[in-house]
Design a protein around this motif. Structure first.
Motif, PDB file in Angstrom:
ATOM      1  N   GLN A   1       0.835  -1.207   0.000  1.00  0.00           N
ATOM      2  CA  GLN A   1       0.000   0.000   0.000  1.00  0.00           C
ATOM      3  C   GLN A   1       0.866   1.252   0.000  1.00  0.00           C
ATOM      4  N   LYS A   2       1.847   1.264   0.870  1.00  0.00           N
ATOM      5  CA  LYS A   2       2.731   2.429   0.974  1.00  0.00           C
ATOM      6  C   LYS A   2       3.491   2.650  -0.329  1.00  0.00           C
ATOM      7  N   SER A   3       4.064   1.578  -0.889  1.00  0.00           N
ATOM      8  CA  SER A   3       4.862   1.704  -2.118  1.00  0.00           C
ATOM      9  C   SER A   3       4.054   2.271  -3.276  1.00  0.00           C
ATOM     10  N   ALA A   4       2.750   1.965  -3.298  1.00  0.00           N
ATOM     11  CA  ALA A   4       1.897   2.431  -4.398  1.00  0.00           C
ATOM     12  C   ALA A   4       1.701   3.942  -4.392  1.00  0.00           C
ATOM     13  N   ILE A   5       1.844   4.581  -3.219  1.00  0.00           N
ATOM     14  CA  ILE A   5       1.568   6.027  -3.142  1.00  0.00           C
ATOM     15  C   ILE A   5       2.720   6.845  -2.583  1.00  0.00           C
ATOM     16  N   SER A   6       3.777   6.194  -2.134  1.00  0.00           N
ATOM     17  CA  SER A   6       4.856   6.927  -1.472  1.00  0.00           C
ATOM     18  C   SER A   6       5.741   7.668  -2.460  1.00  0.00           C
ATOM     19  N   HIS A   7       6.467   8.627  -1.937  1.00  0.00           N
ATOM     20  CA  HIS A   7       7.455   9.380  -2.701  1.00  0.00           C
ATOM     21  C   HIS A   7       8.474   8.441  -3.341  1.00  0.00           C
TER      22      HIS A   7
END
Length: 191
Positions: free
Chosen positions: A170-176
């Protein structure tokens, strides 16, 4: 393709390995025999990213990429920014960094912030740069046990979970970092 990721941060390595998949053989600095501390003496995030990639290319002649990231908080005039990793002083401590950030924002109503990542890729001496930004807010107290660094207090815009409450996917999909690495992977696949 074999590439060296110029980092000693196991958290970042795991995050990026998951994104790259089996198409790329990822080597660590230790894998290429680099055991020295790579300098990060520039005063900007892009400058540090390039400095690290140049160091690996100049000293080891290995195709590589290096990233530098920082948290930019509007109410703190962009701090901690390029100094995010050592914001709380030496030695580096996620807990000290987080505590100082929350102390410096105590009573502040403007909690807008962004994570910024810049990746410098060097292939056969040719440089390419990729950037990713995640906008959000700094919470008044940490939430979640995942992630690392400032993740427990960073609430990305449009979400009700901090980076530390999200799964790595989830984080990788939207993170910087995810956005910057997505651009890197697209570039590499289309070479």
């Amino acid at each position: 393709m074999t590439l060296c990721f110029a980092t000693n941060n196991a958290n970042k390595l795991a995050e990026i390995s998951a994104m790259l998949g089996d198409q790329f053989a990822l080597k660590t600095l230790q894998d290429i025999g680099c055991f020295e501390e790579i300098p990060e003496t520039q005063d900007t995030i892009p400058g540090n990213s390039r400095q690290k990639a140049e160091h690996v290319w100049d000293h080891y002649r290995v195709n590589c990429f290096a990233d530098d990231s920082g948290l930019e908080v509007d109410a703190l005039n962009g701090a901690p920014g390029v100094h995010s990793a050592y914001y709380g002083g030496q030695p580096r401590s996620y807990e000290k960094n987080l505590n100082l950030l929350l102390t410096n924002l105590a009573g502040e109503s403007n909690r807008s912030a962004r994570f910024r990542t810049v990746i410098t890729l060097v292939i056969d001496g040719q440089y390419s740069v990729f950037e990713g930004v995640a906008e959000g807010q700094i919470l008044t107290e940490p939430r979640g046990d995942g992630g690392f660094g400032y993740d427990p207090v960073f609430l990305p815009d449009g979400y009700d979970q901090t980076f530390a409450e999200m799964s790595m996917d989830q984080k990788s999909a939207i993170s910087h970092r995810g956005k910057a690495f997505e651009k890197l992977v697209v570039f590499l696949k289309n070479r």
